[in-house]
Design an enzyme around this catalytic site. Structure first.
Site, PDB file in Angstrom:
ATOM      1  N   ASN A 196      32.256  64.355  26.090  1.00  0.00           N
ATOM      2  CA  ASN A 196      31.556  63.119  26.473  1.00  0.00           C
ATOM      3  C   ASN A 196      32.080  62.537  27.790  1.00  0.00           C
ATOM      4  O   ASN A 196      31.795  61.403  28.137  1.00  0.00           O
ATOM      5  CB  ASN A 196      31.670  62.069  25.353  1.00  0.00           C
ATOM      6  N   HIS A 239      35.268  62.057  28.532  1.00  0.00           N
ATOM      7  CA  HIS A 239      36.525  61.314  28.465  1.00  0.00           C
ATOM      8  C   HIS A 239      37.632  62.073  29.177  1.00  0.00           C
ATOM      9  O   HIS A 239      37.599  63.299  29.293  1.00  0.00           O
ATOM     10  CB  HIS A 239      36.902  60.939  27.023  1.00  0.00           C
TER      11      HIS A 239
HETATM   12  C1  GLP Z   1      41.210  65.935  23.859  1.00  0.00           C
HETATM   13  C2  GLP Z   1      42.486  65.337  24.495  1.00  0.00           C
HETATM   14  C3  GLP Z   1      42.424  65.436  25.971  1.00  0.00           C
HETATM   15  C4  GLP Z   1      41.954  66.829  26.302  1.00  0.00           C
HETATM   16  C5  GLP Z   1      40.488  66.915  25.998  1.00  0.00           C
HETATM   17  C6  GLP Z   1      39.916  68.319  26.074  1.00  0.00           C
HETATM   18  O1  GLP Z   1      40.612  65.123  22.923  1.00  0.00           O
HETATM   19  N1  GLP Z   1      42.808  64.014  24.133  1.00  0.00           N
HETATM   20  O2  GLP Z   1      43.691  65.131  26.545  1.00  0.00           O
HETATM   21  O3  GLP Z   1      42.146  67.092  27.651  1.00  0.00           O
HETATM   22  O4  GLP Z   1      40.197  66.297  24.761  1.00  0.00           O
HETATM   23  O5  GLP Z   1      40.372  69.127  25.035  1.00  0.00           O
HETATM   24  P1  GLP Z   1      40.147  70.695  24.960  1.00  0.00           P
HETATM   25  O6  GLP Z   1      40.952  71.291  26.080  1.00  0.00           O
HETATM   26  O7  GLP Z   1      40.663  71.120  23.626  1.00  0.00           O
HETATM   27  O8  GLP Z   1      38.703  70.941  25.122  1.00  0.00           O
END
Ligand code: GLP
Length: 252
Positions: free
Chosen positions: A133, A135
């Site tokens: 999303n 973030h």
């Molecule tokens: C998570 C973490 C983030 C991370 C992102 C992507 O929820 N809080 O710090 O960078 O989402 O995660 P992933 O690499 O598992 O896709």
């Protein structure tokens, strides 16, 4: 923003691991901001390999992780502290007293973490992933660009995405403490990595949507020193010519 596209996730891990190693070899002391999540697991694997098979030492390294879940037992395997210990810190020669996570105790001023970062001289390089999303860290859509380290209620999309690390979605914590967007923006350099088609829409939004708190990652377009490293699947909505393509040779 510099955008670099590599062929696949393995090459992305190699690119970021090399970036990290360049910092360590060029400095007597380096402060990193680190991310958890599956995007960085391969990077940490490569760094451990380099430590064990080459002369990469983590003695000069100080780290501040981006975020931490609330309401998990301290020995729960999915606290970000335990994930980082398992994937990196326990496997290298870092002084663990130089590894920090946002404070999760109740009744604490969470922005004490910003003070700690400042006292350490600020973050030289912040490594970041991105959520589906848009973030960054756990700064969900709607978070103020001026936010410091703070407590957040996790968005449903985030809990859904992270349930793969737990037995069920019910067990994914509802709250976390995260570096704020202004905390992240203070880093001298930022490297954001994304892999896979699930991230393609978030990457498109980050690069082309209006800069807005509804799309937290767009704040990065206001930072003077950001590198975005993508594999082809995550870069699928970018026009060719808008990025550098890099072939990665060698294992690390
Ligand atoms: C998570 C973490 C983030 C991370 C992102 C992507 O929820 N809080 O710090 O960078 O989402 O995660 P992933 O690499 O598992 O896709």
């Amino acid at each position: 923003m510099q955008v670099v596209v590599v062929n696949e996730k393995e090459a992305l891990s190699t690119y970021i691991a090399r970036d990290f190693m360049n910092y360590v070899s060029g400095h007597n002391r380096v402060v990193f901001g680190l991310a958890t999540g599956s995007t960085f697991t391969g990077v940490y694997k490569k760094l451990v390999h380099q430590h064990q098979n080459s002369n990469l030492s983590f003695k000069p390294v100080m780290t501040f992780n981006l975020d931490e879940y609330m309401d998990l037992e301290s020995n729960h395997p999915q606290t970000y502290r335990n994930v980082m210990n398992r994937n990196l810190f326990d496997c290298v020669d870092i002084d663990k007293r130089n590894t920090f996570f946002p404070p999760i105790k109740k009744n604490i001023r969470f922005s004490v973490y910003d003070d700690m970062i400042e006292k350490a001289g600020g973050i030289d390089c912040q490594y970041l992933g991105i959520g589906v999303n848009g973030h960054i860290a756990f700064n969900e859509p709607g978070t103020s660009f001026t936010s410091k380290t703070h407590k957040v209620a996790l968005a449903d999309a985030t809990r859904e995405a992270n349930k793969r690390f737990f037995d069920s979605k019910d067990q994914v914590p509802k709250h976390a403490v995260t570096m704020g967007l202004s905390t992240i923006m203070k880093a001298r350099r930022i490297v954001l990595a994304a892999s896979g088609e699930k991230k393609a829409e978030a990457i498109r939004g980050m690069l082309y949507d209006p800069i807005s708190e509804q799309m937290p990652a767009t704040v990065l377009r206001q930072h003077p020193n950001v590198v975005v490293v993508l594999d082809r699947a995550a870069a699928q909505f970018l026009e060719e010519g808008e990025y550098d393509t890099t072939e990665i040779f060698g294992a690390c």
